[in-house]
Write a protein that holds these residues in place. Structure first.
Motif, mmCIF file in Angstrom:
data_model
loop_
_atom_site.group_PDB
_atom_site.id
_atom_site.type_symbol
_atom_site.label_atom_id
_atom_site.label_comp_id
_atom_site.label_asym_id
_atom_site.label_seq_id
_atom_site.Cartn_x
_atom_site.Cartn_y
_atom_site.Cartn_z
ATOM 1 N N TYR A 143 26.384 -61.850 -45.358
ATOM 2 C CA TYR A 143 26.040 -62.639 -44.170
ATOM 3 C C TYR A 143 26.724 -64.004 -44.191
ATOM 4 N N LEU A 144 27.062 -64.499 -45.378
ATOM 5 C CA LEU A 144 27.770 -65.778 -45.476
ATOM 6 C C LEU A 144 29.112 -65.746 -44.755
ATOM 7 N N GLY A 145 29.622 -64.556 -44.475
ATOM 8 C CA GLY A 145 30.883 -64.435 -43.754
ATOM 9 C C GLY A 145 30.849 -65.068 -42.378
ATOM 10 N N PHE A 146 29.659 -65.236 -41.803
ATOM 11 C CA PHE A 146 29.553 -65.838 -40.478
ATOM 12 C C PHE A 146 29.810 -67.349 -40.496
ATOM 13 N N MET A 147 29.864 -67.962 -41.669
ATOM 14 C CA MET A 147 30.183 -69.381 -41.712
ATOM 15 C C MET A 147 31.687 -69.606 -41.869
ATOM 16 N N VAL A 148 32.447 -68.507 -41.959
ATOM 17 C CA VAL A 148 33.897 -68.563 -42.135
ATOM 18 C C VAL A 148 34.546 -67.989 -40.870
ATOM 19 N N PRO A 149 35.616 -68.609 -40.364
ATOM 20 C CA PRO A 149 36.252 -68.100 -39.126
ATOM 21 C C PRO A 149 37.082 -66.854 -39.350
ATOM 22 N N VAL A 150 36.539 -65.903 -40.084
ATOM 23 C CA VAL A 150 37.296 -64.705 -40.429
ATOM 24 C C VAL A 150 37.503 -63.820 -39.202
ATOM 25 N N LEU A 151 36.615 -63.921 -38.201
ATOM 26 C CA LEU A 151 36.725 -63.071 -37.018
ATOM 27 C C LEU A 151 37.697 -63.625 -35.981
ATOM 28 N N ASP A 152 38.269 -64.799 -36.226
ATOM 29 C CA ASP A 152 39.219 -65.368 -35.265
ATOM 30 C C ASP A 152 40.404 -64.435 -35.035
ATOM 31 N N VAL A 153 40.871 -63.799 -36.102
ATOM 32 C CA VAL A 153 42.012 -62.886 -35.981
ATOM 33 C C VAL A 153 41.651 -61.704 -35.087
ATOM 34 N N VAL A 154 40.406 -61.229 -35.194
ATOM 35 C CA VAL A 154 39.962 -60.099 -34.387
ATOM 36 C C VAL A 154 39.766 -60.527 -32.937
ATOM 37 N N LEU A 155 39.224 -61.729 -32.735
ATOM 38 C CA LEU A 155 38.889 -62.191 -31.393
ATOM 39 C C LEU A 155 40.088 -62.735 -30.629
ATOM 40 N N GLU A 156 41.129 -63.136 -31.340
ATOM 41 C CA GLU A 156 42.289 -63.758 -30.692
ATOM 42 C C GLU A 156 42.857 -62.912 -29.554
ATOM 43 N N PRO A 157 43.083 -61.586 -29.760
ATOM 44 C CA PRO A 157 43.637 -60.782 -28.656
ATOM 45 C C PRO A 157 42.673 -60.625 -27.476
ATOM 46 N N LEU A 158 41.390 -60.919 -27.691
ATOM 47 C CA LEU A 158 40.404 -60.724 -26.629
ATOM 48 C C LEU A 158 40.251 -61.938 -25.724
ATOM 49 N N ARG A 159 40.773 -63.090 -26.146
ATOM 50 C CA ARG A 159 40.518 -64.321 -25.409
ATOM 51 C C ARG A 159 41.169 -64.304 -24.023
ATOM 52 N N TRP A 160 42.447 -63.978 -23.978
ATOM 53 C CA TRP A 160 43.128 -63.994 -22.679
ATOM 54 C C TRP A 160 42.531 -62.952 -21.722
ATOM 55 N N PRO A 161 42.331 -61.678 -22.119
ATOM 56 C CA PRO A 161 41.668 -60.738 -21.198
ATOM 57 C C PRO A 161 40.286 -61.218 -20.760
ATOM 58 N N SER A 162 39.568 -61.864 -21.666
ATOM 59 C CA SER A 162 38.240 -62.374 -21.298
ATOM 60 C C SER A 162 38.336 -63.513 -20.302
ATOM 61 N N GLN A 163 39.342 -64.383 -20.457
ATOM 62 C CA GLN A 163 39.549 -65.453 -19.481
ATOM 63 C C GLN A 163 39.791 -64.870 -18.089
ATOM 64 N N VAL A 164 40.691 -63.894 -18.013
ATOM 65 C CA VAL A 164 41.041 -63.293 -16.726
ATOM 66 C C VAL A 164 39.848 -62.551 -16.132
ATOM 67 N N LEU A 165 39.124 -61.786 -16.965
ATOM 68 C CA LEU A 165 37.960 -61.038 -16.475
ATOM 69 C C LEU A 165 36.875 -61.985 -15.990
ATOM 70 N N THR A 166 36.624 -63.060 -16.734
ATOM 71 C CA THR A 166 35.602 -64.026 -16.321
ATOM 72 C C THR A 166 35.963 -64.650 -14.981
ATOM 73 N N ALA A 167 37.232 -65.047 -14.828
ATOM 74 C CA ALA A 167 37.666 -65.635 -13.559
ATOM 75 C C ALA A 167 37.518 -64.630 -12.419
ATOM 76 N N ARG A 168 37.900 -63.368 -12.669
ATOM 77 C CA ARG A 168 37.815 -62.355 -11.616
ATOM 78 C C ARG A 168 36.364 -62.101 -11.197
ATOM 79 N N MET A 169 35.472 -61.952 -12.175
ATOM 80 C CA MET A 169 34.075 -61.692 -11.845
ATOM 81 C C MET A 169 33.449 -62.880 -11.119
ATOM 82 N N ALA A 170 33.827 -64.109 -11.531
ATOM 83 C CA ALA A 170 33.302 -65.296 -10.860
ATOM 84 C C ALA A 170 33.791 -65.364 -9.418
ATOM 85 N N VAL A 171 35.068 -65.030 -9.192
ATOM 86 C CA VAL A 171 35.610 -65.049 -7.830
ATOM 87 C C VAL A 171 34.899 -64.023 -6.950
#
Length: 524
Positions: A143-171
Motif C-alpha cells: 500500500y505504500l506504493g500510493f505515496m510514490v508516483p509510480v502510476l504516472d507512467v500508466v496514467l500519462e497516455p490517458l491524460r490527453w484522451p481524458s482532457q478531450v472527453l471531459t471537454a466533449r461531455m461538458a459541451v
C-alpha cells in the motif's frame, strides 16, 4: 522449603533474563530504524515535496500513517508468528532495493527511490522475521506504493484522451442546458470566455487518490473480491463523472459573471473530483457491507488474525540467529550510506558562459530585440540561454537552452513537466555532418496565445538524445560512472500561427546544425 526457594529463585532469574533480552531487541530495532531513516531522509523529503506541490498527491501524507495503522490492526496475528529469519532472500531483496536507491538518486527519479524504500522495508522484514511475517504485512507494505508516483507512467497516455472527453461531455451538457458553445479539442468556446480543460484538470490524476482511500477501506471491511471491484470501480466512475460536472459548473458560473473561475473558495478546483470520489467510496462501502452481512449471516470481515501461525511466542524466540540477521542488515545499510555520501562529486559548471554563445549562426544573426517569453521553460535551470535570431528573409527563430549543473528530484532535465513537449512530437533525423546524423524531436507546442513549431533534444555528457527515457538512463549512467548529474535541454521554436502540421525548412535545419556544433564549446 529449600526446593521451593530454589525453584522460585530460578523463576525470578528467568524473568530477569527475558526482560533484559526484550530491552536489547528494542535497542537493536531502534538502531535499525534510525539508520534506515537517515539513509532515506532525502527520499522522504523529496516525496513530501512532491505531495505538497502536486494536489493530486496530497494523499501521500496519509499513506504511511495508514499503513502503520493497518499493521497495528493485525497485531494479534503477528504475535503468533515467531521470527524465522530468511537471510539469503532478505539480503537479496535489500541489495535490489539498494540498487534502486542508487539509480534513483543518480537520476533524480523519485519513483525509483520511493520504490527502493518500499523494497527495503520488505527486505528487512524478510531478513529479520521471515516469509510468514512478510506475508502477513504484505498489503500494508504494498500500500505504500500510493505515496510514490509510480502510476504516472500508466496514467500519462490517458491524460490527453481524458482532457478531450471531459471537454466533449461538458459541451454536450452545456448545449442541453441551452448554452451556445463550441468544442475545439480541449477548449470549450463560450461567447464570453474560452475555457481550457488543462492536463491537471483531466481528472485522471485524482483517480489515484480515490483508489488510495478505497483499497484500505475494502481491506478492512469487505470479504469478497467482487465487493472490492464494485467499491473501487464505483468510486472511480463517480469521480470521472464528477470532473465533467465540475467543468459544467465552472462554465455556468462564468456565465453569471462569477469573479472566481473555480467558484467560491476555489471549491471547483481539481480536488473536487477527489472529494466527490471519497464521499462515493464511503457511501458505496456502507451498502456493500450490508449486502455481505446479509449473504454471510452477519459474519465480520476476514481478519488477518485468522491466518494460521504458531502459538504466541516470547522474546526468547529472538535467538543468536536473529542477532546475526540484524547485524547483516546494519552492515548492508551502513555500506550503502557511505557509498551514497561519497559518489556524488557535486555540480558541474559550464565550460563557457552562455553570454559568449555566438551571435551569428550561419545565415542567422541575433535579433536586436531579445526573445519574447519562451513558450516552455525549465524553472529550476542553473543557466539559461534565450535568444531570438533573424535571417535575411526577416524570418525569426527562437533558441532556448536550459542547463542544470546537477539534477535532483524536482530539478531534472527529463521529468513529468517535459512530457508536455513530447505530446505532439515525433523523432526525426538531421544530418549534422557528412558521416553523422542525430535524432531530435519535431512537433508543435501551443498555449492560449501561441502556436509554435518546435525542435528539441537533450544533451547528456556530450550526447544528443531525442528519447526521454534514453535521456533519463544516460543521466543515471553518468552519475554512477562519473559521479556527475549535469544535463541540458535545447528547444528551437518558430511561430506557426494557424498551422497544425509540417516542419521547419532547410534554413531552419541549417540553424539547428549550427546550434549542435556550437554547444560543445559551452556544455561540459
Amino acid at each position: 522449603m529449600d526446593a521451593l526457594e530454589v525453584n522460585a529463585r530460578a523463576g525470578n532469574e528467568q524473568v530477569e533474563v527475558t526482560s533484559l533480552t526484550s530491552q536489547w531487541v528494542a535497542v537493536c530495532l531502534g538502531l535499525l530504524i534510525g539508520i534506515s531513516l537517515l539513509l532515506y531522509a532525502r527520499v522522504l523529503r523529496d516525496l513530501a515535496d512532491l505531495w505538497w506541490t502536486r494536489d493530486d498527491y496530497l494523499h501521500g501524507f496519509l499513506i504511511l500513517p495508514l499503513s502503520l495503522f493497518l499493521v497495528w490492526t493485525r497485531r494479534a496475528a503477528l504475535r503468533r508468528l515467531a521470527p524465522q529469519p530468511a537471510v539469503p532472500l532478505g539480503l537479496a531483496v535489500m541489495l535490489s532495493a539498494a540498487m534502486l536507491l542508487l539509480l534513483g538518486d543518480a537520476g533524480g527519479i523519485v519513483t525509483l527511490t520511493g520504490l527502493s524504500l518500499i523494497a527495503m522495508i520488505a527486505g528487512i522484514v524478510l531478513l529479520l522475521f521471515g516469509v510468514a511475517v512478510l506475508r502477513a504485512v504484505a498489503f500494508p507494505i504494498a500500500y505504500l506504493g500510493f505515496m510514490v508516483p509510480v502510476l504516472d507512467v500508466v496514467l500519462e497516455p490517458l491524460r490527453w484522451p481524458s482532457q478531450v472527453l471531459t471537454a466533449r461531455m461538458a459541451v454536450e451538457a452545456l448545449q442541453l442546458l441551452g448554452f451556445a458553445v463550441l468544442l475545439d479539442r480541449q477548449y470549450i468556446v463560450l461567447p464570453w470566455v474560452t475555457l481550457e480543460v488543462a492536463t491537471v484538470c483531466s481528472g485522471v490524476n485524482y483517480l489515484v487518490s480515490v483508489a488510495a482511500v478505497g483499497l484500505p477501506l475494502a481491506w478492512l471491511t469487505l470479504r469478497k473480491s467482487s465487493s472490492w471491484a464494485a467499491l473501487i470501480g464505483g468510486g472511480l466512475i463517480i469521480s470521472v463523472v464528477a470532473n465533467w460536472v465540475r467543468v459544467v459548473l465552472i462554465a455556468v458560473l462564468s456565465s453569471a459573471g462569477a469573479p472566481v473561475l473555480h467558484g467560491p473558495f476555489h471549491l471547483l478546483q481539481g480536488m473536487f473530483v477527489a472529494w466527490v470520489g471519497y464521499a462515493a467510496l464511503f457511501a458505496v462501502n456502507s451498502g456493500l457491507v450490508r449486502l455481505e452481512r446479509r449473504s454471510s449471516g452477519g459474519d465480520s470481515p476476514r481478519s488477518l488474525a485468522e491466518l494460521p501461525g504458531r502459538s504466541a511466542y516470547t522474546v526468547n524466540a529472538y535467538t543468536v540467529r536473529w542477532y546475526r540477521s540484524w547485524s547483516v542488515a546494519m552492515v548492508t545499510l551502513g555500506v550503502l550510506a557511505v557509498y551514497l555520501f561519497l559518489y556524488d562529486r557535486g555540480p558541474v559548471a559550464l565550460k563557457s558562459g552562455f553570454v559568449t554563445f555566438p551571435a551569428h549562426l550561419g545565415a542567422w544573426h541575433q535579433s536586436a530585440a531579445d526573445a519574447s517569453p519562451v513558450i516552455f521553460r525549465v524553472e529550476e535551470a542553473d543557466d539559461e540561454l534565450l535568444r531570438t535570431y533573424r535571417n535575411d528573409q526577416d524570418r525569426t527563430i527562437h533558441l532556448y537552452v536550459a542547463y542544470l549543473r546537477s539534477q535532483r528530484q524536482g530539478k531534472e532535465v527529463v521529468d513529468y513537466r517535459t512530457a508536455r513537449l513530447h505530446e505532439d512530437a515525433e523523432a526525426v533525423k538531421i544530418e549534422v555532418a557528412p558521416a553523422r546524423s542525430i535524432s531530435v524531436n519535431r512537433g508543435h507546442l501551443r498555449d492560449r496565445q501561441r502556436n509554435q513549431r518546435i525542435v528539441f533534444w537533450y544533451e547528456i555528457n556530450g550526447r544528443v538524445l531525442a528519447d526521454r527515457y534514453q535521456g533519463k538512463l544516460a543521466s543515471v549512467w553518468q552519475a554512477i560512472s562519473r559521479g556527475r548529474t549535469n544535463g541540458a535541454l535545447v528547444v528551437v521554436s518558430q511561430d506557426a500561427p494557424g498551422q497544425t502540421g509540417g516542419g521547419m525548412g532547410a534554413a531552419e535545419e541549417a540553424f539547428i546544425r549550427d546550434v549542435v556544433s556550437a554547444l560543445p564549446s559551452h556544455l561540459p
